[in-house]
Design a protein around this motif. Structure first.
Motif, PDB file in Angstrom:
ATOM      1  N   GLN A 150      -4.656 -25.237  30.865  1.00 59.85           N
ATOM      2  CA  GLN A 150      -5.132 -25.360  31.750  1.00 59.85           C
ATOM      3  C   GLN A 150      -4.048 -25.579  32.579  1.00 59.85           C
ATOM      4  O   GLN A 150      -4.331 -26.729  33.512  1.00 59.85           O
ATOM      5  N   HIS A 151      -3.067 -25.533  32.840  1.00 52.47           N
ATOM      6  CA  HIS A 151      -2.259 -25.473  33.810  1.00 52.47           C
ATOM      7  C   HIS A 151      -2.507 -25.029  35.144  1.00 52.47           C
ATOM      8  O   HIS A 151      -2.528 -23.825  35.313  1.00 52.47           O
ATOM      9  N   VAL A 152      -2.369 -25.229  36.855  1.00 52.34           N
ATOM     10  CA  VAL A 152      -1.595 -24.871  37.201  1.00 52.34           C
ATOM     11  C   VAL A 152      -1.151 -23.426  37.423  1.00 52.34           C
ATOM     12  O   VAL A 152       0.549 -23.738  37.547  1.00 52.34           O
ATOM     13  N   ALA A 153      -0.878 -22.311  37.822  1.00 58.86           N
ATOM     14  CA  ALA A 153      -0.397 -21.608  38.186  1.00 58.86           C
ATOM     15  C   ALA A 153       0.349 -21.215  39.501  1.00 58.86           C
ATOM     16  O   ALA A 153       2.039 -20.399  39.867  1.00 58.86           O
ATOM     17  N   ALA A 154      -0.353 -20.472  40.051  1.00 59.61           N
ATOM     18  CA  ALA A 154      -0.502 -20.938  41.800  1.00 59.61           C
ATOM     19  C   ALA A 154      -1.335 -21.288  42.099  1.00 59.61           C
ATOM     20  O   ALA A 154      -2.674 -21.314  42.064  1.00 59.61           O
ATOM     21  N   ARG A 155      -0.888 -21.481  43.502  1.00 61.00           N
ATOM     22  CA  ARG A 155      -2.344 -21.951  44.563  1.00 61.00           C
ATOM     23  C   ARG A 155      -1.943 -21.644  46.251  1.00 61.00           C
ATOM     24  O   ARG A 155      -1.070 -21.232  46.460  1.00 61.00           O
ATOM     25  N   TRP A 156      -3.351 -20.798  46.628  1.00 59.52           N
ATOM     26  CA  TRP A 156      -3.563 -20.978  47.446  1.00 59.52           C
ATOM     27  C   TRP A 156      -4.193 -20.996  48.605  1.00 59.52           C
ATOM     28  O   TRP A 156      -5.512 -21.390  48.195  1.00 59.52           O
ATOM     29  N   ALA A 157      -4.560 -20.608  49.724  1.00 58.31           N
ATOM     30  CA  ALA A 157      -5.292 -21.350  50.807  1.00 58.31           C
ATOM     31  C   ALA A 157      -6.098 -20.519  50.854  1.00 58.31           C
ATOM     32  O   ALA A 157      -8.238 -20.722  51.140  1.00 58.31           O
ATOM     33  N   GLY A 158      -6.484 -19.372  50.645  1.00 54.87           N
ATOM     34  CA  GLY A 158      -7.387 -18.262  50.555  1.00 54.87           C
ATOM     35  C   GLY A 158      -7.073 -16.615  49.532  1.00 54.87           C
ATOM     36  O   GLY A 158      -5.906 -16.980  48.765  1.00 54.87           O
ATOM     37  N   TRP A 159      -7.330 -16.059  49.728  1.00 55.47           N
ATOM     38  CA  TRP A 159      -8.046 -14.547  48.900  1.00 55.47           C
ATOM     39  C   TRP A 159      -6.441 -13.894  49.184  1.00 55.47           C
ATOM     40  O   TRP A 159      -6.998 -13.189  49.905  1.00 55.47           O
ATOM     41  N   ASP A 160      -6.329 -13.514  47.954  1.00 59.28           N
ATOM     42  CA  ASP A 160      -5.114 -12.409  48.309  1.00 59.28           C
ATOM     43  C   ASP A 160      -4.392 -11.258  47.349  1.00 59.28           C
ATOM     44  O   ASP A 160      -3.840 -11.954  46.380  1.00 59.28           O
ATOM     45  N   GLU A 161      -4.831 -10.533  46.759  1.00 63.53           N
ATOM     46  CA  GLU A 161      -4.957  -9.666  45.437  1.00 63.53           C
ATOM     47  C   GLU A 161      -4.118  -9.274  45.386  1.00 63.53           C
ATOM     48  O   GLU A 161      -3.466  -9.967  44.395  1.00 63.53           O
ATOM     49  N   SER A 162      -2.373  -9.134  46.308  1.00 63.44           N
ATOM     50  CA  SER A 162      -1.537  -8.489  45.900  1.00 63.44           C
ATOM     51  C   SER A 162      -0.780  -9.700  45.408  1.00 63.44           C
ATOM     52  O   SER A 162       0.190 -10.061  44.535  1.00 63.44           O
ATOM     53  N   ALA A 163      -0.710 -11.081  45.963  1.00 63.85           N
ATOM     54  CA  ALA A 163       0.200 -11.979  45.743  1.00 63.85           C
ATOM     55  C   ALA A 163      -0.790 -12.936  44.166  1.00 63.85           C
ATOM     56  O   ALA A 163       0.341 -13.387  43.530  1.00 63.85           O
ATOM     57  N   VAL A 164      -2.026 -12.797  44.148  1.00 65.18           N
ATOM     58  CA  VAL A 164      -2.569 -13.385  42.710  1.00 65.18           C
ATOM     59  C   VAL A 164      -2.252 -12.479  41.734  1.00 65.18           C
ATOM     60  O   VAL A 164      -1.661 -12.857  41.148  1.00 65.18           O
ATOM     61  N   ALA A 165      -1.687 -11.139  41.785  1.00 66.45           N
ATOM     62  CA  ALA A 165      -1.664  -9.568  40.577  1.00 66.45           C
ATOM     63  C   ALA A 165       0.208 -10.383  40.606  1.00 66.45           C
ATOM     64  O   ALA A 165       0.313 -10.313  39.999  1.00 66.45           O
ATOM     65  N   ALA A 166       0.775 -10.596  41.987  1.00 69.97           N
ATOM     66  CA  ALA A 166       2.477 -11.249  42.017  1.00 69.97           C
ATOM     67  C   ALA A 166       1.940 -12.330  40.561  1.00 69.97           C
ATOM     68  O   ALA A 166       2.771 -12.138  40.163  1.00 69.97           O
ATOM     69  N   ALA A 167       1.821 -13.651  41.367  1.00 66.36           N
ATOM     70  CA  ALA A 167       1.701 -14.621  40.092  1.00 66.36           C
ATOM     71  C   ALA A 167       1.150 -14.417  39.070  1.00 66.36           C
ATOM     72  O   ALA A 167       1.927 -15.297  38.114  1.00 66.36           O
ATOM     73  N   LEU A 168       0.490 -13.592  38.553  1.00 69.30           N
ATOM     74  CA  LEU A 168      -0.180 -13.855  37.466  1.00 69.30           C
ATOM     75  C   LEU A 168       1.299 -13.443  36.629  1.00 69.30           C
ATOM     76  O   LEU A 168       1.490 -13.158  35.461  1.00 69.30           O
ATOM     77  N   GLY A 169       1.780 -11.817  36.096  1.00 73.53           N
ATOM     78  CA  GLY A 169       2.623 -11.191  37.054  1.00 73.53           C
ATOM     79  C   GLY A 169       4.387 -12.424  35.774  1.00 73.53           C
ATOM     80  O   GLY A 169       4.188 -11.996  34.737  1.00 73.53           O
ATOM     81  N   ARG A 170       4.213 -13.303  37.093  1.00 73.96           N
ATOM     82  CA  ARG A 170       4.974 -14.205  36.777  1.00 73.96           C
ATOM     83  C   ARG A 170       4.447 -15.265  35.824  1.00 73.96           C
ATOM     84  O   ARG A 170       5.504 -15.379  34.688  1.00 73.96           O
TER      85      ARG A 170
END
Lengths: 62, 545
Positions: free
Chosen positions: B519-539
């Motif tokens: 339940q901790h925040v890993a990352a956040r963005w103003a809108g959907w960006d598939e490659s950014a989300v994938a990179a953040a998930l990997g991290r």
């Protein structure tokens, strides 16, 4: 440097200094020390700015 | 070899039984072995077991220790317990107080009323005797096991030796039937401040050495007594540096007398002496029964590293703080919250081991340092270390009696608030312009009431280690898969919820959050960006993205 006002800021410096010295008249050393501690806390709250207080603490080191 | 209990049990919940492991010619391998069956060890076992990770708890005792001990459980702890399915009975049984009184020497200097923030499923904290907490966790362990969770608990199984063999850990266990050996992929030591495992591995436990001791008395009042918290600075008649009284369930009040490091243990624990101190505090004419008393000592210390190879430390074994602010058990449960999903991903082969374990060190050392800093500050206020420090402390108390502005400076312990993992290697980007501070990457998600329940009912993963995507008033796909993880996407609108807007959007029109299984925040963005989300998930799972 930041937020602490270190320019001349007292319109009547002799009056203010006199207030401070008079406030301590008739007090023992222990009473004066306690008075000063309360005064610092009151003025710190009035300043209300962590950085300004940190600068003041550094300045007081001489 | 005989077993000598180090403490009295409140409940003998897992009596020794000979395990088939003990008669097998070769040692049995368990994915995770936990040393210590206290609340931290048992909560970790529950978390791992619910995730399907085979876990064995070895405890040198056969149940739950006596005494109210930790007493105060903060909201984050209750949220973690709720994710594990055992918060309900705790909250129902626990006591919430809101009126506090502060005393200095002979007089009451002021009162305060806690007004907790609204919109949370869990209260800001509860008071509850520790055995109830442990019993609730254990009941949940039994229920989970009945549903197939692979959790084993073995009483009177004392760990006598630990050896990290590189690809597994070998553990020598002593029982009433003699010695046997088990193996573990990972060993987690939850064996308390005097951790035997830590000593066996010769690992350091250092910090600012601060020594004090507390006489603790649980008393049952025979007549009505107010549900208030009383904190006393410099109590009269030289009863020590501080006294604290607060209510627990069952008409029992808990009193902590700070009596200094040099106190004579045997003298202080004599019933007549305990009763004398209690009567001085609550009034000579108040009738009470003494339920339990004990002397508690502590030092502010932590390990330099919370894991080495395949051996990991959690709770008091890894860090110890003063009791001011209720940061012991509360921080220990945040350790297990942080560790369980990481071990699950490592054991499944989804994530690399060393980076994720290093992130456990980084995040929970950050938490331990925050707790040590806070409890040290409270200690310095309550027990000033120099003449000038005492002068300022008394000045604060004198001013606080008359002026509200001085009251925030009064420090009788700051209630444990959840740790935000600022600077964690797992944190991804924060590109939500003007997003709320409290939901920046690393933060635990604050709760928000939703239609038919609460946000935290729907965040986090008790049964696995899934990440989630929270899309608020913005476009996002229905599911998202990357790095072998399949993420649920939850779409919400802040149109009808000012709390959701205030806590997750701020001035932004919409936001996408990547949420960890804890339940901790890993990352956040103003809108959907598939490659950014994938990179953040990997991290966020230790694969540098």
């Amino acid at each position: 440097m930041g937020t602490l006002n270190t320019s001349r800021n007292l319109a009547a410096p002799d009056d203010v200094y006199d207030l401070l010295i008079h406030a301590h008249e008739g007090k023992t050393k222990a009473e004066s020390d306690a008075f000063n501690a309360r005064l610092i806390l009151i003025l710190m709250n009035h300043v209300g700015d962590r950085d300004a207080i940190a600068e003041a603490l550094a300045l007081a080191e001489v | 070899m005989t077993f000598q209990d180090r403490y009295t049990l409140a409940y003998k919940t897992y009596p020794y039984e000979k395990s088939p492991d003990q008669d097998l010619p070769a040692p049995v391998r368990h994915p995770v072995v936990i040393v210590g069956g206290g609340p931290i060890g048992m909560a970790l076992a529950l978390d791992l077991g619910l995730k399907g990770v085979g876990v064995l708890v070895l405890d040198d005792h056969e149940g739950i220790g006596m005494g109210s001990r930790a007493v105060c459980y903060a909201k984050r702890t209750l949220e973690i317990a709720d994710r594990l399915g055992c918060a309900g009975p705790m909250v129902e049984k626990g006591v919430v107080w809101s009126l506090g009184k502060v005393f200095h020497r002979n007089e009451k200097i002021y009162e305060f009323n806690l007004l907790p923030e609204e919109g949370h499923k869990m209260p800001a904290f509860i008071n509850l005797q520790q055995p109830y907490l442990e019993m609730n966790i254990l009941d949940r362990v039994h229920a989970a096991r009945a549903e197939g969770a692979p959790i084993q608990v073995r009483g009177k199984n004392r760990v006598d030796a630990v050896a990290d063999k590189g690809d597994h850990v070998e553990i020598t266990v002593m029982t009433p039937d003699g010695q046997y050996t088990v193996q573990a992929d990972y060993l987690v030591a939850c064996d308390g401040a005097n951790s035997g495992v830590r000593a066996m591995l010769g690992m350091s436990f250092e910090g600012e050495v601060f020594k004090d001791s507390f006489l603790i008395a649980d008393v049952r009042m025979k007549a009505d007594f107010p549900t208030e918290r009383w904190f006393w600075f410099d109590p009269p008649s030289g009863s020590g540096a501080s006294q604290l009284l607060h209510k627990q369930p069952d008409d029992v009040w808990r009193i902590d007398f700070q009596i200094g490091w040099g106190a004579n243990r045997t003298e202080e624990l004599k019933e007549a002496n305990v009763r004398r101190r209690v009567a001085q505090m609550i009034g000579e004419d108040v009738e009470f029964d003494l339920v339990w008393s004990s002397i508690y000592t502590f030092q502010c210390k932590r390990m330099a590293e919370f894991h080495r190879g395949r051996v990991i430390f959690a709770g008091d074994a890894a860090h110890q703080v003063s009791p001011f602010g209720a940061r012991g058990a509360n921080s220990g449960l945040q350790d297990t919250d942080n560790l369980a999903w990481k071990l699950k991903l490592i054991l499944d082969g989804t994530a690399p081991a060393e980076p994720l374990l290093k992130s456990y060190d980084a995040e929970r050392i950050h938490g331990a340092d925050e707790n040590i800093r806070n409890s040290t500050r409270a200690t310095d206020f309550i027990t000033p270390k120099s003449e000038i420090s005492a002068l300022f402390r008394d000045a604060v108390l004198t001013l606080a009696a008359k002026h509200d502005f001085a009251r925030p400076l009064v420090n009788s312990g700051r209630l444990s608030v959840p740790c935000t993992y600022d600077g964690s290697p797992l944190n991804g980007p924060d590109t939500l312009a003007d997003g709320p501070e409290r939901t920046r990457p690393g933060s635990p998600c604050p709760d928000v009431p939703l239609e038919g329940g609460y946000l935290l009912d729907r965040l986090g993963d008790a049964r696995g280690a899934q990440f989630q995507i929270l899309a608020i008033d913005t476009e996002a796909p229905a599911r998202f898969t990357a790095h072998g993880l399949d993420c649920d996407v939850m779409r919400l609108s802040a149109a009808d919820s000012e709390m959701l807007r205030a806590r997750y959007l701020g001035a932004a029109p919409g936001a996408v959050y990547l949420i960890r299984p804890d339940q901790h925040v890993a990352a956040r963005w103003a809108g959907w960006d598939e490659s950014a989300v994938a990179a953040a998930l990997g991290r966020a799972i230790g694969k540098e993205g």
